[in-house]
Design an enzyme around this catalytic site. Structure first.
Site, PDB file in Angstrom:
ATOM      1  N   ALA A  81       0.972  -1.311   0.042  1.00  0.00           N
ATOM      2  CA  ALA A  81      -0.008   0.052   0.076  1.00  0.00           C
ATOM      3  C   ALA A  81       0.984   1.220   0.113  1.00  0.00           C
ATOM      4  O   ALA A  81       1.939   1.302   0.576  1.00  0.00           O
ATOM      5  CB  ALA A  81      -1.048  -0.100   1.388  1.00  0.00           C
TER       6      ALA A  81
ATOM      7  N   GLU B 186      -1.492 -11.902  -5.134  1.00  0.00           N
ATOM      8  CA  GLU B 186      -2.770 -11.875  -6.034  1.00  0.00           C
ATOM      9  C   GLU B 186      -2.959 -10.349  -6.239  1.00  0.00           C
ATOM     10  O   GLU B 186      -2.693  -9.494  -5.328  1.00  0.00           O
ATOM     11  CB  GLU B 186      -3.979 -12.341  -5.309  1.00  0.00           C
ATOM     12  CG  GLU B 186      -4.232 -13.981  -5.317  1.00  0.00           C
ATOM     13  CD  GLU B 186      -3.435 -14.369  -3.999  1.00  0.00           C
ATOM     14  OE1 GLU B 186      -3.382 -15.702  -4.043  1.00  0.00           O
ATOM     15  OE2 GLU B 186      -3.069 -13.616  -3.118  1.00  0.00           O
TER      16      GLU B 186
ATOM     17  N   TYR C 250       4.594  -5.210 -11.272  1.00  0.00           N
ATOM     18  CA  TYR C 250       5.155  -6.586 -11.048  1.00  0.00           C
ATOM     19  C   TYR C 250       5.691  -7.295 -12.261  1.00  0.00           C
ATOM     20  O   TYR C 250       6.817  -7.824 -11.951  1.00  0.00           O
ATOM     21  CB  TYR C 250       3.761  -7.406 -10.488  1.00  0.00           C
ATOM     22  CG  TYR C 250       3.139  -7.042  -9.112  1.00  0.00           C
ATOM     23  CD1 TYR C 250       4.056  -6.570  -7.998  1.00  0.00           C
ATOM     24  CD2 TYR C 250       1.644  -6.930  -8.977  1.00  0.00           C
ATOM     25  CE1 TYR C 250       3.508  -5.994  -6.775  1.00  0.00           C
ATOM     26  CE2 TYR C 250       1.133  -6.534  -7.808  1.00  0.00           C
ATOM     27  CZ  TYR C 250       1.937  -6.034  -6.716  1.00  0.00           C
ATOM     28  OH  TYR C 250       1.379  -5.673  -5.403  1.00  0.00           O
TER      29      TYR C 250
END
Length: 152
Positions: free
Chosen positions: A77, A110, A122
């Protein structure tokens, strides 16, 4: 933005970070973790949670756990005002280094199928899309990609 790279300190998460981390959780996620969930994970010897601080203020956090040689990224986050400054990349690099040092076979996560920015990050860090988890997210409802980075 001036084009200069932002500077942050990556530190182990501690109880002193919990108020800011849980506030950031509520801003970033539809189904946020509770303070108690973070307290529990901070006591887990098979978990690592890190914070990124910029000028002493929380810029972001990330957490993972491992079982044997398997790593699982819980979440990353970043505070809205610090996005697109490399905070998530710095946190991910620290977790990646830890996974490599721990001799993990892989690190898996995920991500919402609609989260293009995270998916791009990613991929750029060596994760590959391995599959999909239908209905993984509840708030709001959405599928998740399973993304994995292999080591060794």
């Amino acid at each position: 933005m001036s084009g200069e790279a932002a500077s942050f300190d990556i530190l182990p998460m501690d109880r002193c970070h919990l108020a800011d981390v849980t506030a950031l959780e509520r801003v970033c996620f539809g189904d946020p973790w509770s303070r108690d969930a973070f307290v529990e994970e901070l006591q887990n010897p098979a978990a690592l949670f890190l914070v990124a601080e910029q000028g002493g203020a929380l810029a972001g956090y990330a957490g993972m756990s491992w079982v044997l040689d398997e790593g699982y990224l819980y979440n990353i986050a970043v505070a809205p005002a610090q996005r697109h400054q490399g905070v998530a990349r710095a946190l991910l690099a620290a977790l990646d280094e830890f996974a490599h040092d721990k001799r993990l076979s892989f690190l898996s996560l995920e991500v919402r199928v609609s989260n293009a920015a995270a998916i791009t990050l990613y991929h750029s860090c060596g994760f590959r899309t391995m599959g999909i988890r239908p209905g993984y997210y509840a708030q709001p409802p959405e599928d998740a990609y399973i993304m994995t980075k292999f080591y060794g």
